[in-house]
Design a protein around this motif. Structure first.
Motif, PDB file in Angstrom:
ATOM      1  N   ILE A   1       0.860  -1.188   0.000  1.00 37.28           N
ATOM      2  CA  ILE A   1       0.000   0.000   0.000  1.00 37.28           C
ATOM      3  C   ILE A   1       0.891   1.231   0.000  1.00 37.28           C
ATOM      4  O   ILE A   1       1.837   1.324   0.786  1.00 37.28           O
ATOM      5  N   ALA A   2       0.591   2.185  -0.877  1.00 36.44           N
ATOM      6  CA  ALA A   2       1.397   3.403  -0.945  1.00 36.44           C
ATOM      7  C   ALA A   2       1.112   4.321   0.240  1.00 36.44           C
ATOM      8  O   ALA A   2      -0.041   4.606   0.555  1.00 36.44           O
ATOM      9  N   ILE A   3       2.180   4.763   0.901  1.00 40.12           N
ATOM     10  CA  ILE A   3       2.137   5.871   1.863  1.00 40.12           C
ATOM     11  C   ILE A   3       3.239   6.813   1.392  1.00 40.12           C
ATOM     12  O   ILE A   3       4.387   6.723   1.825  1.00 40.12           O
ATOM     13  N   PRO A   4       2.934   7.688   0.459  1.00 38.40           N
ATOM     14  CA  PRO A   4       3.984   8.393  -0.289  1.00 38.40           C
ATOM     15  C   PRO A   4       4.817   9.348   0.552  1.00 38.40           C
ATOM     16  O   PRO A   4       4.299  10.013   1.457  1.00 38.40           O
ATOM     17  N   ASN A   5       6.084   9.423   0.250  1.00 39.17           N
ATOM     18  CA  ASN A   5       6.845  10.615   0.582  1.00 39.17           C
ATOM     19  C   ASN A   5       6.447  11.674  -0.442  1.00 39.17           C
ATOM     20  O   ASN A   5       6.291  11.387  -1.625  1.00 39.17           O
ATOM     21  N   ASP A   6       6.292  12.919   0.025  1.00 36.72           N
ATOM     22  CA  ASP A   6       5.639  13.913  -0.818  1.00 36.72           C
ATOM     23  C   ASP A   6       6.502  14.394  -1.978  1.00 36.72           C
ATOM     24  O   ASP A   6       5.972  14.975  -2.938  1.00 36.72           O
ATOM     25  N   GLN A   7       7.804  14.199  -1.914  1.00 37.73           N
ATOM     26  CA  GLN A   7       8.642  14.483  -3.072  1.00 37.73           C
ATOM     27  C   GLN A   7       9.280  13.181  -3.558  1.00 37.73           C
ATOM     28  O   GLN A   7       8.606  12.366  -4.165  1.00 37.73           O
ATOM     29  N   ASN A   8      10.536  12.954  -3.317  1.00 36.60           N
ATOM     30  CA  ASN A   8      11.228  11.784  -3.861  1.00 36.60           C
ATOM     31  C   ASN A   8      11.381  10.694  -2.799  1.00 36.60           C
ATOM     32  O   ASN A   8      11.515  10.982  -1.607  1.00 36.60           O
ATOM     33  N   GLY A   9      11.415   9.458  -3.268  1.00 37.86           N
ATOM     34  CA  GLY A   9      11.766   8.390  -2.342  1.00 37.86           C
ATOM     35  C   GLY A   9      13.170   8.596  -1.806  1.00 37.86           C
ATOM     36  O   GLY A   9      13.396   8.593  -0.594  1.00 37.86           O
ATOM     37  N   ILE A  10      14.134   8.799  -2.710  1.00 39.16           N
ATOM     38  CA  ILE A  10      15.527   9.081  -2.357  1.00 39.16           C
ATOM     39  C   ILE A  10      16.000  10.252  -3.207  1.00 39.16           C
ATOM     40  O   ILE A  10      15.798  10.249  -4.426  1.00 39.16           O
ATOM     41  N   LYS A  11      16.645  11.231  -2.575  1.00 37.77           N
ATOM     42  CA  LYS A  11      17.286  12.323  -3.300  1.00 37.77           C
ATOM     43  C   LYS A  11      18.766  12.329  -2.961  1.00 37.77           C
ATOM     44  O   LYS A  11      19.142  12.380  -1.780  1.00 37.77           O
ATOM     45  N   ILE A  12      19.601  12.278  -3.989  1.00 35.33           N
ATOM     46  CA  ILE A  12      21.064  12.295  -3.845  1.00 35.33           C
ATOM     47  C   ILE A  12      21.546  13.538  -4.562  1.00 35.33           C
ATOM     48  O   ILE A  12      21.404  13.656  -5.784  1.00 35.33           O
ATOM     49  N   ASP A  13      22.137  14.489  -3.830  1.00 40.13           N
ATOM     50  CA  ASP A  13      22.405  15.779  -4.460  1.00 40.13           C
ATOM     51  C   ASP A  13      23.529  16.513  -3.742  1.00 40.13           C
ATOM     52  O   ASP A  13      24.207  15.973  -2.864  1.00 40.13           O
ATOM     53  N   GLY A  14      23.734  17.775  -4.159  1.00 41.00           N
ATOM     54  CA  GLY A  14      24.622  18.681  -3.461  1.00 41.00           C
ATOM     55  C   GLY A  14      26.084  18.300  -3.458  1.00 41.00           C
ATOM     56  O   GLY A  14      26.824  18.667  -2.544  1.00 41.00           O
ATOM     57  N   GLY A  15      26.515  17.563  -4.480  1.00 46.35           N
ATOM     58  CA  GLY A  15      27.912  17.169  -4.556  1.00 46.35           C
ATOM     59  C   GLY A  15      28.275  15.933  -3.767  1.00 46.35           C
ATOM     60  O   GLY A  15      29.452  15.560  -3.715  1.00 46.35           O
ATOM     61  N   SER A  16      27.324  15.278  -3.152  1.00 42.31           N
ATOM     62  CA  SER A  16      27.609  13.987  -2.520  1.00 42.31           C
ATOM     63  C   SER A  16      27.964  12.977  -3.603  1.00 42.31           C
ATOM     64  O   SER A  16      27.645  13.155  -4.779  1.00 42.31           O
ATOM     65  N   SER A  17      28.620  11.887  -3.224  1.00 39.73           N
ATOM     66  CA  SER A  17      29.060  10.912  -4.227  1.00 39.73           C
ATOM     67  C   SER A  17      29.166   9.529  -3.601  1.00 39.73           C
ATOM     68  O   SER A  17      29.211   9.379  -2.374  1.00 39.73           O
ATOM     69  N   GLY A  18      29.195   8.535  -4.471  1.00 38.84           N
ATOM     70  CA  GLY A  18      29.478   7.175  -4.032  1.00 38.84           C
ATOM     71  C   GLY A  18      28.388   6.530  -3.212  1.00 38.84           C
ATOM     72  O   GLY A  18      28.652   5.603  -2.432  1.00 38.84           O
ATOM     73  N   THR A  19      27.144   6.968  -3.388  1.00 37.71           N
ATOM     74  CA  THR A  19      26.025   6.309  -2.707  1.00 37.71           C
ATOM     75  C   THR A  19      25.654   5.028  -3.444  1.00 37.71           C
ATOM     76  O   THR A  19      25.575   5.005  -4.669  1.00 37.71           O
TER      77      THR A  19
ATOM     78  N   SER B   1       8.611   2.930  -4.113  1.00 39.68           N
ATOM     79  CA  SER B   1       7.374   3.000  -4.889  1.00 39.68           C
ATOM     80  C   SER B   1       6.380   3.958  -4.233  1.00 39.68           C
ATOM     81  O   SER B   1       6.445   4.218  -3.029  1.00 39.68           O
ATOM     82  N   GLY B   2       5.482   4.471  -5.056  1.00 42.61           N
ATOM     83  CA  GLY B   2       4.377   5.261  -4.538  1.00 42.61           C
ATOM     84  C   GLY B   2       4.694   6.691  -4.198  1.00 42.61           C
ATOM     85  O   GLY B   2       3.819   7.420  -3.696  1.00 42.61           O
ATOM     86  N   ASN B   3       5.915   7.157  -4.438  1.00 43.28           N
ATOM     87  CA  ASN B   3       6.295   8.519  -4.046  1.00 43.28           C
ATOM     88  C   ASN B   3       5.758   9.542  -5.044  1.00 43.28           C
ATOM     89  O   ASN B   3       5.542   9.236  -6.211  1.00 43.28           O
ATOM     90  N   LEU B   4       5.578  10.787  -4.587  1.00 40.70           N
ATOM     91  CA  LEU B   4       4.832  11.764  -5.377  1.00 40.70           C
ATOM     92  C   LEU B   4       5.673  12.510  -6.401  1.00 40.70           C
ATOM     93  O   LEU B   4       5.111  13.201  -7.251  1.00 40.70           O
ATOM     94  N   ASN B   5       6.990  12.401  -6.346  1.00 39.08           N
ATOM     95  CA  ASN B   5       7.833  12.868  -7.445  1.00 39.08           C
ATOM     96  C   ASN B   5       8.541  11.645  -8.041  1.00 39.08           C
ATOM     97  O   ASN B   5       7.899  10.788  -8.610  1.00 39.08           O
ATOM     98  N   ASN B   6       9.841  11.538  -7.909  1.00 40.49           N
ATOM     99  CA  ASN B   6      10.599  10.421  -8.464  1.00 40.49           C
ATOM    100  C   ASN B   6      10.859   9.347  -7.411  1.00 40.49           C
ATOM    101  O   ASN B   6      10.905   9.637  -6.211  1.00 40.49           O
ATOM    102  N   GLY B   7      11.080   8.144  -7.884  1.00 41.52           N
ATOM    103  CA  GLY B   7      11.575   7.129  -6.966  1.00 41.52           C
ATOM    104  C   GLY B   7      12.934   7.533  -6.434  1.00 41.52           C
ATOM    105  O   GLY B   7      13.151   7.612  -5.222  1.00 41.52           O
ATOM    106  N   ILE B   8      13.875   7.800  -7.342  1.00 38.52           N
ATOM    107  CA  ILE B   8      15.217   8.269  -6.994  1.00 38.52           C
ATOM    108  C   ILE B   8      15.545   9.471  -7.868  1.00 38.52           C
ATOM    109  O   ILE B   8      15.426   9.400  -9.094  1.00 38.52           O
ATOM    110  N   LEU B   9      15.969  10.561  -7.250  1.00 41.41           N
ATOM    111  CA  LEU B   9      16.458  11.729  -7.965  1.00 41.41           C
ATOM    112  C   LEU B   9      17.937  11.901  -7.663  1.00 41.41           C
ATOM    113  O   LEU B   9      18.332  12.031  -6.504  1.00 41.41           O
ATOM    114  N   ILE B  10      18.764  11.880  -8.716  1.00 41.78           N
ATOM    115  CA  ILE B  10      20.193  12.181  -8.594  1.00 41.78           C
ATOM    116  C   ILE B  10      20.403  13.538  -9.242  1.00 41.78           C
ATOM    117  O   ILE B  10      20.216  13.698 -10.447  1.00 41.78           O
TER     118      ILE B  10
END
Length: 333
Positions: A195-213, A227-236
């Motif tokens: 059952i979806a209980i969405p995060n309102d933006q991304n499931g995972i966001k990797i940004d800001g110069g981080s690396s190697g995740t 799954s079920g998130n309201l923007n992307n599953g994963i945003l890099i």
């Protein structure tokens, strides 16, 4: 029990500083954990990089003792600025419920801190794992140079359920934030994974110069369901050298995936893309090096994978399975 529901403590519920090490907050024994709620600042605040090796387990942080009434702390549920701490347990009685807090559920923050583990928790949910009590910002936030953080794990009972949060389920950000491992979590779903209980933006966001995740692993026991998130599953977004392998993105946790009749699978698609790469994100690997056995499996997203921008280079997309997409499996623009 550190419960400020009547009046609230003026700062953190529990604040740890100095050179204290090996502190235990909570227990694996049923009913022996703390209620750490309604405090003005964080529920638990670790303010010194020298205060390390804590174990935090079996607590309710941000809800009432029933695990289903809002008693949010004003800051993060748990704020960590030191190394080698463990938040949660593979024992169900040692699970923390970390929900309804004023910023992040869990924040791991700071240069030169390493080796923190977050496992077996409900983050953004009621204590039964079925209802939305999201934290106001991210479920888990790893930032500002923290490295070698593990979110989840491959052991039985190590998975977190990270859902219902107002921004992202997990955010990994900041130059020097490296080698984060995200393993075997449900992100955007209930504890049952259906059952979806969405995060309102991304499931995972990797940004800001981080690396190697690393999201998922070459072992099938590392599979995340995102799954079920309201923007992307994963945003890099402006992040390089990340690896995403052996995840389910836009479908449920069912052991049987019907590849011959894709539309028969449960539709728990993310509202936008399964994985989106933006703003020059480069040298990322999406999929297994050798086999569809360890493929990412995508379903019911707008695009399975989208890569946007001329400055994005040297990204590899290989050995993935695309069940069905609203528009296309892969788009490069």
């Amino acid at each position: 029990k550190v419960d400020g529901s009547a009046a609230g403590n003026g700062g953190a519920g529990i604040e740890i500083g100095g050179t204290l090490t090996g502190i235990l907050i909570g227990s694996d024994t049923s009913g022996a954990g703390n209620i750490i709620s309604s405090n003005t600042d964080a529920g638990i605040s670790n303010t010194a990089s020298t205060a390390s090796g804590m174990i935090i387990k079996g607590n309710i942080v941000g809800l009432g003792s029933d695990g289903a009434s809002i008693r949010g702390n004003g800051g993060a549920g748990i704020y960590i600025t030191s190394s080698n701490n463990t938040i949660g347990s593979t024992n169900a009685n040692g699970r923390n419920t970390i929900s309804s807090n004023g910023t992040d559920g869990v924040r791991i923050d700071g240069t030169d801190i390493t080796g923190n583990t977050i496992l077996g928790n409900y983050i953004g949910l009621s204590s039964d794992g079925l209802y939305d009590f999201g934290n106001t910002v991210n479920g888990v936030h790893v930032s500002n140079g923290a490295d070698n953080t593990i979110i989840g794990g491959s052991a039985v009972g190590a998975y977190n359920v990270i859902s219902g949060n107002t921004i992202n389920g997990i955010r990994v950000t900041g130059t020097g934030t490296t080698s984060t491992s995200i393993l075997m979590n449900y992100i955007g779903l209930s504890k049952n994974g259906n059952i979806a209980i969405p995060n309102d933006q991304n499931g995972i966001k990797i940004d800001g110069g981080s690396s190697g995740t690393s999201v998922g692993s070459v072992s099938v026991s590392g599979t995340n369901v995102i799954s079920g998130n309201l923007n992307n599953g994963i945003l890099i977004d402006g992040s390089n050298s990340n690896t995403i392998v052996a995840n389910r993105i836009g479908i449920d946790t069912s052991s049987a995936i019907d590849f011959d009749n894709p539309s028969s699978n449960a539709d728990l698609g993310n509202t936008l893309d399964g994985i989106s790469l933006l703003n020059g994100s480069s040298s990322n690997v999406i999929g297994s090096a050798t086999s569809t056995t360890l493929a990412n499996v995508f379903g019911f997203n707008v695009y399975g994978v989208s890569v946007d921008g001329a400055s994005a280079s040297l990204n590899t997309i290989r050995f993935n399975r695309f069940l069905i997409s609203d528009t296309a499996s892969i788009t490069l623009t």
